[in-house]
Design a protein around this motif. Structure first.
Motif, PDB file in Angstrom:
ATOM      1  N   MET A   1     -20.409 -29.287   0.155  1.00 29.40           N
ATOM      2  CA  MET A   1     -19.785 -28.704   1.340  1.00 29.40           C
ATOM      3  C   MET A   1     -20.447 -29.240   2.601  1.00 29.40           C
ATOM      4  O   MET A   1     -21.638 -29.525   2.628  1.00 29.40           O
ATOM      5  CB  MET A   1     -19.909 -27.179   1.305  1.00 29.40           C
ATOM      6  N   LYS A   2     -19.656 -29.373   3.649  1.00 33.93           N
ATOM      7  CA  LYS A   2     -20.204 -29.834   4.920  1.00 33.93           C
ATOM      8  C   LYS A   2     -21.094 -28.766   5.545  1.00 33.93           C
ATOM      9  O   LYS A   2     -20.879 -27.566   5.363  1.00 33.93           O
ATOM     10  CB  LYS A   2     -19.060 -30.177   5.886  1.00 33.93           C
ATOM     11  N   GLN A   3     -22.086 -29.247   6.297  1.00 36.60           N
ATOM     12  CA  GLN A   3     -22.973 -28.328   6.999  1.00 36.60           C
ATOM     13  C   GLN A   3     -22.204 -27.559   8.068  1.00 36.60           C
ATOM     14  O   GLN A   3     -21.423 -28.134   8.821  1.00 36.60           O
ATOM     15  CB  GLN A   3     -24.101 -29.104   7.696  1.00 36.60           C
ATOM     16  N   LYS A   4     -22.440 -26.278   8.148  1.00 38.09           N
ATOM     17  CA  LYS A   4     -21.850 -25.471   9.215  1.00 38.09           C
ATOM     18  C   LYS A   4     -22.727 -25.582  10.461  1.00 38.09           C
ATOM     19  O   LYS A   4     -23.950 -25.498  10.375  1.00 38.09           O
ATOM     20  CB  LYS A   4     -21.708 -24.012   8.785  1.00 38.09           C
ATOM     21  N   VAL A   5     -22.075 -25.811  11.585  1.00 31.74           N
ATOM     22  CA  VAL A   5     -22.778 -25.904  12.864  1.00 31.74           C
ATOM     23  C   VAL A   5     -22.055 -25.009  13.858  1.00 31.74           C
ATOM     24  O   VAL A   5     -20.856 -25.176  14.096  1.00 31.74           O
ATOM     25  CB  VAL A   5     -22.820 -27.343  13.406  1.00 31.74           C
ATOM     26  N   ILE A   6     -22.770 -24.057  14.421  1.00 28.40           N
ATOM     27  CA  ILE A   6     -22.208 -23.189  15.457  1.00 28.40           C
ATOM     28  C   ILE A   6     -22.360 -23.891  16.798  1.00 28.40           C
ATOM     29  O   ILE A   6     -23.415 -24.448  17.107  1.00 28.40           O
ATOM     30  CB  ILE A   6     -22.922 -21.834  15.515  1.00 28.40           C
ATOM     31  N   SER A   7     -21.312 -23.877  17.606  1.00 31.90           N
ATOM     32  CA  SER A   7     -21.398 -24.432  18.954  1.00 31.90           C
ATOM     33  C   SER A   7     -20.893 -23.403  19.950  1.00 31.90           C
ATOM     34  O   SER A   7     -19.743 -22.962  19.869  1.00 31.90           O
ATOM     35  CB  SER A   7     -20.584 -25.721  19.047  1.00 31.90           C
ATOM     36  N   ILE A   8     -21.776 -23.020  20.872  1.00 31.33           N
ATOM     37  CA  ILE A   8     -21.438 -22.048  21.910  1.00 31.33           C
ATOM     38  C   ILE A   8     -21.074 -22.827  23.160  1.00 31.33           C
ATOM     39  O   ILE A   8     -21.913 -23.535  23.730  1.00 31.33           O
ATOM     40  CB  ILE A   8     -22.619 -21.099  22.216  1.00 31.33           C
ATOM     41  N   VAL A   9     -19.819 -22.720  23.592  1.00 32.47           N
ATOM     42  CA  VAL A   9     -19.340 -23.530  24.702  1.00 32.47           C
ATOM     43  C   VAL A   9     -18.722 -22.644  25.780  1.00 32.47           C
ATOM     44  O   VAL A   9     -18.496 -21.450  25.585  1.00 32.47           O
ATOM     45  CB  VAL A   9     -18.316 -24.578  24.223  1.00 32.47           C
ATOM     46  N   GLY A  10     -18.418 -23.289  26.901  1.00 31.45           N
ATOM     47  CA  GLY A  10     -17.804 -22.574  28.015  1.00 31.45           C
ATOM     48  C   GLY A  10     -18.400 -23.023  29.326  1.00 31.45           C
ATOM     49  O   GLY A  10     -19.316 -23.853  29.365  1.00 31.45           O
ATOM     50  N   PRO A  11     -17.916 -22.492  30.439  1.00 27.83           N
ATOM     51  CA  PRO A  11     -18.395 -22.907  31.754  1.00 27.83           C
ATOM     52  C   PRO A  11     -19.802 -22.434  32.041  1.00 27.83           C
ATOM     53  O   PRO A  11     -20.359 -21.571  31.354  1.00 27.83           O
ATOM     54  CB  PRO A  11     -17.395 -22.257  32.715  1.00 27.83           C
ATOM     55  N   THR A  12     -20.381 -23.012  33.064  1.00 28.55           N
ATOM     56  CA  THR A  12     -21.730 -22.652  33.474  1.00 28.55           C
ATOM     57  C   THR A  12     -21.811 -21.188  33.885  1.00 28.55           C
ATOM     58  O   THR A  12     -20.829 -20.612  34.380  1.00 28.55           O
ATOM     59  CB  THR A  12     -22.179 -23.557  34.645  1.00 28.55           C
ATOM     60  N   ALA A  13     -22.944 -20.568  33.645  1.00 27.12           N
ATOM     61  CA  ALA A  13     -23.259 -19.203  34.103  1.00 27.12           C
ATOM     62  C   ALA A  13     -22.494 -18.104  33.374  1.00 27.12           C
ATOM     63  O   ALA A  13     -22.445 -16.971  33.843  1.00 27.12           O
ATOM     64  CB  ALA A  13     -23.021 -19.069  35.617  1.00 27.12           C
ATOM     65  N   VAL A  14     -21.933 -18.416  32.207  1.00 27.66           N
ATOM     66  CA  VAL A  14     -21.123 -17.416  31.520  1.00 27.66           C
ATOM     67  C   VAL A  14     -21.903 -16.665  30.438  1.00 27.66           C
ATOM     68  O   VAL A  14     -21.422 -15.673  29.895  1.00 27.66           O
ATOM     69  CB  VAL A  14     -19.854 -18.084  30.930  1.00 27.66           C
TER      70      VAL A  14
END
Length: 308
Positions: A1-14
């Motif tokens: 299985m592929k490695q799970k990677v969490i990515s937290i994204v969004g605009p600055t200061a949020v």
């Protein structure tokens, strides 16, 4: 299985930094910065670099790894982040990327081959000569005629990206935008994108307040030191929070105008970030307010528990 990677994204200061640390604490994770400017030593306040206290004992990577005079590319970021993802996963930990540099995060998580186009040194030197003779505005207009989409993403003063985009076209006959559209959509990982969004009015107020807080924390002195050390023309000083002060130091702009420009550029950057992540990635979005962060973050943790 592929490695799970969490990515937290969004605009600055949020609130991405706080959420990434909460997720790391809950799911035995470690955090990789997704901000292309936090790699530079000495650029702390202006990049909102996470402090030791805020880290709460969670290991962080891709922070303070370059001196201000050193170049740093998307390809460099991709190679290092993929190394850290594998290393974190090998220790049974969950890799978490948190930041707002969309192109860099995309390059790291997908089979992105932007760096494979070899440079033509003769064309590069010719373009650099034309840039020196005619100026960046003329060269930027040329790029706009060839590749309006790439020109819109490239500031005229970002000479490295400007030259690179023109060079790719003159070498291959393919625009940078076309090249990027043909990148693979496959990922060697199993990325899970969590996006934070906020009402624009509230976000802009938060950004303005953040700039005021940065100034209280010593942003002016931080940028002035870098300027006095001779980093004005280096890549590290082209980021928002740094480039705005150069005209002020040269006596060409008032302090109040500088602060207003910094706030405006930060707000515009937030809008571009939001647009990028909406268009480029499959993100699960959560709307937050300054008052609802804790409740929304708990909901995110609950949702993630069902995905991991």
């Amino acid at each position: 299985m592929k490695q799970k990677v969490i990515s937290i994204v969004g605009p600055t200061a949020v609130g991405k930094t706080k959420l990434s640390i909460d997720i790391a604490g809950r799911f035995n994770g470690e955090v990789i910065s997704g901000d292309s400017m936090q790699v530079y030593k000495g650029l702390d306040i202006g990049t909102a670099k996470v402090t030791e206290k805020e880290r709460d004992g969670i290991p962080h990577y891709m922070i303070d790894i370059k001196n201000p005079e050193e170049p740093f590319s998307v390809a460099d970021y991709q190679k290092l982040v993929q190394h850290y993802i594998d290393e974190i996963d090998s220790r049974g930990k969950l890799p978490i990327i948190a930041g707002g540099s969309g192109l860099y995060i995309q390059a790291a998580l997908y089979d992105y081959h932007f760096s494979n186009q070899r440079r033509n040194e003769n064309i590069t030197r010719q373009l650099e000569s034309e840039l020196a003779e005619h100026g960046s505005a003329v060269m930027h207009r040329r790029l706009k005629e060839i590749d309006p989409d790439q020109a819109a993403k490239t500031h005229p003063n970002n000479h490295r990206r400007l030259i690179r985009a023109l060079e790719v076209y003159e070498t291959t006959g393919v625009t940078m935008s076309e090249y990027q559209k043909n990148q693979s959509k496959n990922s060697p990982y199993q990325p899970i994108f969590i996006g934070l969004e906020m009402d624009r009015h509230l976000l802009y107020e938060r950004i303005n307040d953040r700039v005021d807080h940065m100034l209280e924390e010593g942003l002016l002195d931080e940028v002035k030191l870098l300027y006095e050390l001779g980093y004005e023309n280096h890549q590290s000083m082209r980021g928002i929070g740094y480039k705005e002060f150069i005209p002020y130091f040269k006596g060409e702009q008032s302090f109040d105008d500088t602060v207003n420009l910094l706030k405006r550029n930060s707000r515009r950057y937030a809008k571009r970030q939001y647009t990028w992540f909406k268009n480029k990635m499959d993100v699960k979005w959560y709307a937050v307010t300054p008052e609802s962060h804790e409740v929304i973050f708990r909901n995110i943790l609950t949702d993630l528990a069902g995905m991991l």
